[in-house]
Design a protein around this motif. Structure first.
Motif, PDB file in Angstrom:
ATOM      1  N   GLU A   1      61.327  46.233  31.739  1.00  0.00           N
ATOM      2  CA  GLU A   1      60.436  45.154  31.618  1.00  0.00           C
ATOM      3  C   GLU A   1      61.052  44.093  32.237  1.00  0.00           C
ATOM      4  O   GLU A   1      61.476  42.764  31.775  1.00  0.00           O
TER       5      GLU A   1
ATOM      6  N   GLN B   1      46.548  46.755  37.766  1.00  0.00           N
ATOM      7  CA  GLN B   1      47.724  47.062  37.574  1.00  0.00           C
ATOM      8  C   GLN B   1      48.190  48.533  38.329  1.00  0.00           C
ATOM      9  O   GLN B   1      49.029  48.989  38.504  1.00  0.00           O
TER      10      GLN B   1
ATOM     11  N   SER C   1      55.787  51.569  35.130  1.00  0.00           N
ATOM     12  CA  SER C   1      54.855  50.771  34.452  1.00  0.00           C
ATOM     13  C   SER C   1      54.762  49.394  34.563  1.00  0.00           C
ATOM     14  O   SER C   1      55.490  48.872  34.719  1.00  0.00           O
TER      15      SER C   1
ATOM     16  N   LYS D   1      52.917  46.075  32.377  1.00  0.00           N
ATOM     17  CA  LYS D   1      52.066  45.781  30.999  1.00  0.00           C
ATOM     18  C   LYS D   1      51.967  44.160  31.103  1.00  0.00           C
ATOM     19  O   LYS D   1      52.905  43.232  31.635  1.00  0.00           O
TER      20      LYS D   1
ATOM     21  N   ALA E   1      50.328  44.293  24.194  1.00  0.00           N
ATOM     22  CA  ALA E   1      50.383  44.183  25.647  1.00  0.00           C
ATOM     23  C   ALA E   1      49.269  45.220  26.004  1.00  0.00           C
ATOM     24  O   ALA E   1      49.020  46.350  25.555  1.00  0.00           O
TER      25      ALA E   1
ATOM     26  N   GLY F   1      48.818  48.044  29.381  1.00  0.00           N
ATOM     27  CA  GLY F   1      49.419  48.527  30.431  1.00  0.00           C
ATOM     28  C   GLY F   1      48.964  49.848  31.265  1.00  0.00           C
ATOM     29  O   GLY F   1      48.034  50.371  30.732  1.00  0.00           O
TER      30      GLY F   1
END
Length: 111
Positions: free
Chosen positions: A10, A69, A92, A94, A104, A106
């Motif tokens: 993250e 994304q 990934s 999100k 979220a 994602g």
């Protein structure tokens, strides 16, 4: 020697990401994670995977504009797979601020 799995979890960037007018009008937070399987490392011999390169590449998207994304994770995935010793990667992204009733939204790309 066993494979290592490197996790970057993250990493927050701020960018224009999306196809809708409201997503194109203002930047939004995006959280990017990477799980990278690397081979050929041996910390005792000074052979290690430099994950700073991955973090800096992800940070380079700050302030940029991308439509989806899927495109974002594909670009990061291609970069990671181009690094020495990478056998597998899961990238990934999100967006935590899209829906008030969801944590979220994602996308994950593995391979």
């Amino acid at each position: 020697m066993a494979d290592l799995i490197i996790r970057l979890e993250e990493l927050e960037i701020t960018m224009f990401l999306g196809i809708h007018d409201f997503e194109r009008a203002r930047m939004q937070r995006v959280l990017v994670s990477a799980e990278i399987t690397v081979t050929g490392t041996d910390w005792q011999a000074g052979r290690f995977f430099d994950y700073d390169r991955v973090a800096e590449f992800i940070r380079s998207f700050n302030g940029s504009r991308i439509d989806t994304q899927e495109e974002l994770v594909s670009r990061i995935h291609a970069f990671v797979h181009g690094l020495d010793g990478v056998a597998h990667a899961a990238i990934s992204s999100k967006k935590p601020d899209v829906y008030p009733d969801a944590k979220a939204v994602g996308v994950v790309l593995r391979g």
